[in-house]
Design a protein around this motif. Structure first.
Motif, PDB file in Angstrom:
ATOM      1  N   PRO A  16       0.809  -1.226   0.000  1.00 32.88           N
ATOM      2  CA  PRO A  16       0.000   0.000   0.000  1.00 32.88           C
ATOM      3  C   PRO A  16       0.840   1.273   0.000  1.00 32.88           C
ATOM      4  N   ALA A  17       2.019   1.215   0.605  1.00 34.22           N
ATOM      5  CA  ALA A  17       2.879   2.397   0.610  1.00 34.22           C
ATOM      6  C   ALA A  17       3.336   2.740  -0.805  1.00 34.22           C
ATOM      7  N   TYR A  22       2.819   6.035  -5.766  1.00 36.88           N
ATOM      8  CA  TYR A  22       2.547   6.174  -7.194  1.00 36.88           C
ATOM      9  C   TYR A  22       1.286   7.015  -7.418  1.00 36.88           C
ATOM     10  N   GLY A  23       0.284   6.865  -6.551  1.00 37.78           N
ATOM     11  CA  GLY A  23      -0.930   7.674  -6.663  1.00 37.78           C
ATOM     12  C   GLY A  23      -0.653   9.149  -6.480  1.00 37.78           C
ATOM     13  N   VAL A  24       0.201   9.478  -5.525  1.00 34.93           N
ATOM     14  CA  VAL A  24       0.591  10.877  -5.321  1.00 34.93           C
ATOM     15  C   VAL A  24       1.336  11.387  -6.546  1.00 34.93           C
ATOM     16  N   HIS A  25       2.176  10.546  -7.123  1.00 32.77           N
ATOM     17  CA  HIS A  25       2.942  10.947  -8.307  1.00 32.77           C
ATOM     18  C   HIS A  25       2.011  11.241  -9.479  1.00 32.77           C
ATOM     19  N   VAL A  43      12.750   9.399  -4.670  1.00 32.72           N
ATOM     20  CA  VAL A  43      13.035   9.760  -3.278  1.00 32.72           C
ATOM     21  C   VAL A  43      11.891   9.328  -2.367  1.00 32.72           C
ATOM     22  N   ARG A  44      10.644   9.581  -2.774  1.00 32.27           N
ATOM     23  CA  ARG A  44       9.495   9.157  -1.968  1.00 32.27           C
ATOM     24  C   ARG A  44       9.470   7.641  -1.796  1.00 32.27           C
ATOM     25  N   THR A  45       9.723   6.923  -2.882  1.00 32.60           N
ATOM     26  CA  THR A  45       9.718   5.463  -2.819  1.00 32.60           C
ATOM     27  C   THR A  45      10.819   4.948  -1.899  1.00 32.60           C
ATOM     28  N   ALA A  46      12.002   5.517  -1.995  1.00 36.16           N
ATOM     29  CA  ALA A  46      13.117   5.078  -1.153  1.00 36.16           C
ATOM     30  C   ALA A  46      12.843   5.361   0.319  1.00 36.16           C
ATOM     31  N   LEU A  47      12.280   6.534   0.623  1.00 37.62           N
ATOM     32  CA  LEU A  47      11.981   6.865   2.013  1.00 37.62           C
ATOM     33  C   LEU A  47      10.904   5.964   2.600  1.00 37.62           C
ATOM     34  N   LEU A  48       9.840   5.712   1.855  1.00 37.53           N
ATOM     35  CA  LEU A  48       8.801   4.833   2.364  1.00 37.53           C
ATOM     36  C   LEU A  48       9.287   3.395   2.498  1.00 37.53           C
TER      37      LEU A  48
END
Length: 64
Positions: A16-17, A22-25, A43-48
C-alpha cells in the motif's frame, strides 16, 4: 552474512505504501519538469521503503 526480520508481516505495508506513492505521483499536477518529478518519485519510494523496512526490524546478521 544474512538478513533477519523481527516482524516480517510488516513487509505487507510495503504494497500500500508503494501504491500511495505512485498515486501521489500521478495526481500531482504541479508544473515541474519531468526529470524533477521522476527524482521526487524515486526519493518518496526510497523513504517509504526504508520506513517499512525499519518497522519490520531489518537486521544484517554477520557470522562470528
Amino acid at each position: 552474512m544474512g538478513i533477519a526480520l523481527d516482524t516480517p508481516l510488516a513487509l505487507l505495508l510495503l504494497v500500500p505504501a508503494l501504491v500511495f506513492t505512485y498515486g501521489v505521483h500521478v495526481a500531482s499536477r504541479r508544473h515541474l519538469g519531468s526529470r524533477r518529478r521522476q527524482v521526487a518519485l524515486v526519493v518518496r519510494t526510497a523513504l517509504l521503503a526504508a520506513l517499512v523496512l525499519a518497522l519490520s526490524g531489518l537486521q544484517v546478521v554477520l557470522p562470528v
